[in-house]
Design a protein around this motif. Sequence first.
Motif, mmCIF file in Angstrom:
data_model
loop_
_atom_site.group_PDB
_atom_site.id
_atom_site.type_symbol
_atom_site.label_atom_id
_atom_site.label_comp_id
_atom_site.label_asym_id
_atom_site.label_seq_id
_atom_site.Cartn_x
_atom_site.Cartn_y
_atom_site.Cartn_z
ATOM 1 N N ASP A 166 40.675 1.044 63.692
ATOM 2 C CA ASP A 166 40.903 0.547 65.047
ATOM 3 C C ASP A 166 42.314 0.924 65.499
ATOM 4 O OD1 ASP A 166 41.109 -0.790 67.444
ATOM 5 O OD2 ASP A 166 40.397 -2.704 66.656
ATOM 6 N N LEU A 167 42.400 1.741 66.539
ATOM 7 C CA LEU A 167 43.699 2.176 67.062
ATOM 8 C C LEU A 167 44.540 1.021 67.587
ATOM 9 C CD1 LEU A 167 42.925 5.448 69.041
ATOM 10 C CD2 LEU A 167 44.379 5.195 67.037
ATOM 11 N N ASN A 168 43.906 -0.053 67.994
ATOM 12 C CA ASN A 168 44.636 -1.176 68.568
ATOM 13 C C ASN A 168 45.146 -2.162 67.525
ATOM 14 O OD1 ASN A 168 44.330 -0.273 71.222
ATOM 15 N ND2 ASN A 168 42.288 -1.149 71.321
ATOM 16 N N LYS A 169 44.790 -1.963 66.267
ATOM 17 C CA LYS A 169 45.219 -2.890 65.209
ATOM 18 C C LYS A 169 45.983 -2.208 64.080
ATOM 19 C CE LYS A 169 41.405 -5.989 66.128
ATOM 20 N NZ LYS A 169 40.101 -6.445 65.702
ATOM 21 N N ALA A 170 45.788 -0.926 63.889
ATOM 22 C CA ALA A 170 46.373 -0.222 62.747
ATOM 23 C C ALA A 170 47.879 -0.048 62.905
ATOM 24 C CB ALA A 170 45.716 1.145 62.590
ATOM 25 N N ASP A 171 48.595 -0.217 61.801
ATOM 26 C CA ASP A 171 50.035 0.027 61.825
ATOM 27 C C ASP A 171 50.309 1.502 61.514
ATOM 28 O OD1 ASP A 171 49.459 0.171 59.131
ATOM 29 O OD2 ASP A 171 50.879 -1.360 58.502
ATOM 30 N N ALA A 172 51.564 1.888 61.628
ATOM 31 C CA ALA A 172 51.933 3.294 61.457
ATOM 32 C C ALA A 172 51.590 3.812 60.060
ATOM 33 C CB ALA A 172 53.419 3.493 61.757
ATOM 34 N N ALA A 173 51.829 3.001 59.047
ATOM 35 C CA ALA A 173 51.553 3.441 57.677
ATOM 36 C C ALA A 173 50.062 3.700 57.474
ATOM 37 C CB ALA A 173 52.051 2.399 56.677
ATOM 38 N N THR A 174 49.219 2.860 58.036
ATOM 39 C CA THR A 174 47.770 3.039 57.916
ATOM 40 C C THR A 174 47.317 4.277 58.668
ATOM 41 O OG1 THR A 174 47.493 0.648 57.740
ATOM 42 C CG2 THR A 174 45.535 1.940 58.274
ATOM 43 N N LEU A 175 47.823 4.469 59.862
ATOM 44 C CA LEU A 175 47.482 5.664 60.639
ATOM 45 C C LEU A 175 47.864 6.923 59.886
ATOM 46 C CD1 LEU A 175 48.670 4.410 64.131
ATOM 47 C CD2 LEU A 175 46.304 4.865 63.473
ATOM 48 N N GLN A 176 49.052 6.905 59.318
ATOM 49 C CA GLN A 176 49.554 8.072 58.583
ATOM 50 C C GLN A 176 48.684 8.366 57.367
ATOM 51 O OE1 GLN A 176 53.629 7.688 57.347
ATOM 52 N NE2 GLN A 176 53.611 9.573 56.194
ATOM 53 N N SER A 177 48.288 7.343 56.648
ATOM 54 C CA SER A 177 47.544 7.578 55.409
ATOM 55 C C SER A 177 46.067 7.884 55.634
ATOM 56 C CB SER A 177 47.679 6.371 54.475
ATOM 57 O OG SER A 177 47.037 5.244 55.025
#
Length: 105
Positions: free
Chosen positions: A44-55
Amino acid sequence: MRHAYFASLLLALVATVSLPLSAAPTALEPTRTITTELSTSALDLNKADAATLQSQLSGIGKTKAEAIVAYREEHGDFASVDELLEIKGIGKALLERNRDKLTVN
């Protein structure tokens, strides 16, 4: 010499066959299935933090992940995955590579 060679081959064959059999679960052991958010649902783009997006996303490094979070904080929640195209450094190819991994809720 021939008997020793044959015996060592036979021993290797028996060891190869018996090892997987001894490692297999018995009928009394319950089978456990472990599922993770990654395999069961989109990110979910509206809940994910930067570290999760990156990984979790292909081609998204630290800078782009932080830019996604900054855009969300500045403009509010994403209305659609296509809104990622508004972020500098994210183009159509990168979006299409990750589209199946993303959702907005």
